[in-house]
Design a protein around this motif. Sequence first.
Motif, PDB file in Angstrom:
ATOM      1  N   HIS A 188       0.816  -1.218   0.000  1.00 45.71           N
ATOM      2  CA  HIS A 188       0.000   0.000   0.000  1.00 45.71           C
ATOM      3  C   HIS A 188       0.847   1.265   0.000  1.00 45.71           C
ATOM      4  O   HIS A 188       0.321   2.354  -0.199  1.00 45.71           O
ATOM      5  CB  HIS A 188      -0.927   0.007   1.221  1.00 45.71           C
ATOM      6  N   THR A 189       2.138   1.130   0.237  1.00 44.02           N
ATOM      7  CA  THR A 189       3.005   2.306   0.261  1.00 44.02           C
ATOM      8  C   THR A 189       3.878   2.405  -0.982  1.00 44.02           C
ATOM      9  O   THR A 189       4.786   3.205  -1.032  1.00 44.02           O
ATOM     10  CB  THR A 189       3.898   2.282   1.510  1.00 44.02           C
ATOM     11  N   GLU A 190       3.612   1.594  -1.980  1.00 38.87           N
ATOM     12  CA  GLU A 190       4.458   1.581  -3.170  1.00 38.87           C
ATOM     13  C   GLU A 190       4.411   2.931  -3.880  1.00 38.87           C
ATOM     14  O   GLU A 190       3.348   3.520  -4.067  1.00 38.87           O
ATOM     15  CB  GLU A 190       4.003   0.472  -4.117  1.00 38.87           C
ATOM     16  N   LYS A 191       5.585   3.420  -4.262  1.00 32.72           N
ATOM     17  CA  LYS A 191       5.693   4.687  -4.984  1.00 32.72           C
ATOM     18  C   LYS A 191       5.593   4.397  -6.478  1.00 32.72           C
ATOM     19  O   LYS A 191       6.598   4.242  -7.167  1.00 32.72           O
ATOM     20  CB  LYS A 191       7.017   5.366  -4.648  1.00 32.72           C
ATOM     21  N   THR A 192       4.380   4.328  -6.969  1.00 30.98           N
ATOM     22  CA  THR A 192       4.169   3.888  -8.354  1.00 30.98           C
ATOM     23  C   THR A 192       4.667   4.897  -9.365  1.00 30.98           C
ATOM     24  O   THR A 192       4.761   4.583 -10.553  1.00 30.98           O
ATOM     25  CB  THR A 192       2.670   3.618  -8.601  1.00 30.98           C
ATOM     26  N   SER A 193       4.993   6.123  -8.935  1.00 35.42           N
ATOM     27  CA  SER A 193       5.499   7.112  -9.890  1.00 35.42           C
ATOM     28  C   SER A 193       6.940   6.832 -10.292  1.00 35.42           C
ATOM     29  O   SER A 193       7.408   7.317 -11.317  1.00 35.42           O
ATOM     30  CB  SER A 193       5.392   8.522  -9.298  1.00 35.42           C
ATOM     31  N   GLY A 231      15.690   9.229  -6.865  1.00 37.92           N
ATOM     32  CA  GLY A 231      15.624  10.024  -8.084  1.00 37.92           C
ATOM     33  C   GLY A 231      16.805   9.796  -8.998  1.00 37.92           C
ATOM     34  O   GLY A 231      16.665   9.751 -10.228  1.00 37.92           O
ATOM     35  N   ARG A 232      17.990   9.629  -8.408  1.00 40.59           N
ATOM     36  CA  ARG A 232      19.171   9.331  -9.209  1.00 40.59           C
ATOM     37  C   ARG A 232      19.003   7.978  -9.916  1.00 40.59           C
ATOM     38  O   ARG A 232      19.352   7.823 -11.086  1.00 40.59           O
ATOM     39  CB  ARG A 232      20.428   9.299  -8.322  1.00 40.59           C
ATOM     40  N   SER A 243      15.885  20.860 -15.230  1.00 42.49           N
ATOM     41  CA  SER A 243      15.095  21.144 -14.037  1.00 42.49           C
ATOM     42  C   SER A 243      13.872  22.013 -14.345  1.00 42.49           C
ATOM     43  O   SER A 243      12.802  21.802 -13.796  1.00 42.49           O
ATOM     44  CB  SER A 243      15.971  21.832 -12.989  1.00 42.49           C
ATOM     45  N   LYS A 244      14.066  22.986 -15.234  1.00 41.05           N
ATOM     46  CA  LYS A 244      13.011  23.969 -15.488  1.00 41.05           C
ATOM     47  C   LYS A 244      12.390  23.784 -16.866  1.00 41.05           C
ATOM     48  O   LYS A 244      13.115  23.708 -17.863  1.00 41.05           O
ATOM     49  CB  LYS A 244      13.589  25.388 -15.376  1.00 41.05           C
ATOM     50  N   GLN A 254       5.451  14.149  -5.911  1.00 41.01           N
ATOM     51  CA  GLN A 254       4.773  15.287  -6.531  1.00 41.01           C
ATOM     52  C   GLN A 254       5.679  16.037  -7.504  1.00 41.01           C
ATOM     53  O   GLN A 254       5.219  16.875  -8.266  1.00 41.01           O
ATOM     54  CB  GLN A 254       4.289  16.249  -5.436  1.00 41.01           C
ATOM     55  N   LYS A 255       6.961  15.723  -7.468  1.00 41.22           N
ATOM     56  CA  LYS A 255       7.913  16.422  -8.328  1.00 41.22           C
ATOM     57  C   LYS A 255       8.016  15.734  -9.684  1.00 41.22           C
ATOM     58  O   LYS A 255       8.135  14.514  -9.768  1.00 41.22           O
ATOM     59  CB  LYS A 255       9.292  16.445  -7.660  1.00 41.22           C
TER      60      LYS A 255
END
Length: 322
Positions: free
Chosen positions: A9-14, A89-90, A267-268, A296-297
């Motif tokens: 239930h805590t999987e970060k699917t993103s 993220g890396r 980044s931008k 969210q990023k």
Amino acid sequence: MAQKSKKIHTEKTSLHARNLHRERYDFEELINSQSELSKFVFINPFGDKSIDFANPDAVKALNKALLKHFYGIIYWDIPDGYLCPPIPGRADYIHYIADLLASVNDEKFPVGKEVKVLDIGVGANCVYPIVGHREYGWSFTGSDVDPVSINSARQIIDKNPSLEGAIDIRLQTSSKHIFKGIIQPAEIFDVTICNPPFHASLAEAQAGTKRKLTNLGLKSGAKPTLNFGGQNAELWVEGGEEAFIRQMVRESAEIANQCLWFTSLISKKTTLPGVYAELKKVNAFNVKTVEMAQGQKVSRFVAWTFLDKETQKKWANERFGK
């Protein structure tokens, strides 16, 4: 790695499907790997174990634990004040790079030491080469303009037998150049990666840090640490990331046949039009923009090649095999 049956239930699917960090941090397992992390772990208002992500020492301890637990890195450290990157993220960038290479290799991502990757701005942390080598067996060359970063990265490699012979670190002696002086005349790379300095000035970098601290709920009076660590060359460059990447594009055109794919994080979103314009000027054959979401990023990287479809296929057949 945490068990999926307990944490589904805590999987970060993103995060990318192959990313080892899709589940929330299992602090018990991480502390077992790196005991010094324990002193930074506390129960947050939601009843979950966490750390203070605005504390550079806590983030460094978390990174040590993640790199040891997931990637077998027995020694990892960075000098005080240097960039301490978020490992998930890396790792995402590396996995999407594997997909990029697979796109010209019958959707099969290449593995092994014959795959050559150049990391522009490897930093003191050397994280991209660590993840890329441990996950796919690739060989890396890392470049940087900062001698302290170079020494730190070399120390990490020297103190980890699993990295022996897999990563070459080179000092870029000219702050005006990116590939020049690093890629030798007859040298071939399958892909280049880069996480460029994205601010245009020190003041802009400090303002970005203040916003990040505010988002983490720190009081405005708290003493800011630039991007939770980070030297000038890591965080800002004259003209910002757009000027840096446009220079990278111009130099890539001079070594068009020495690399299959050139890539850089951006980044931008406002940087994209200028980069696209530069790529059009140098007649890049194919340009891709790949979006990656971490929570969210939303981040992205641009990839370009000067090789036509037939040459790409020949490159993959000769270098990646079947």
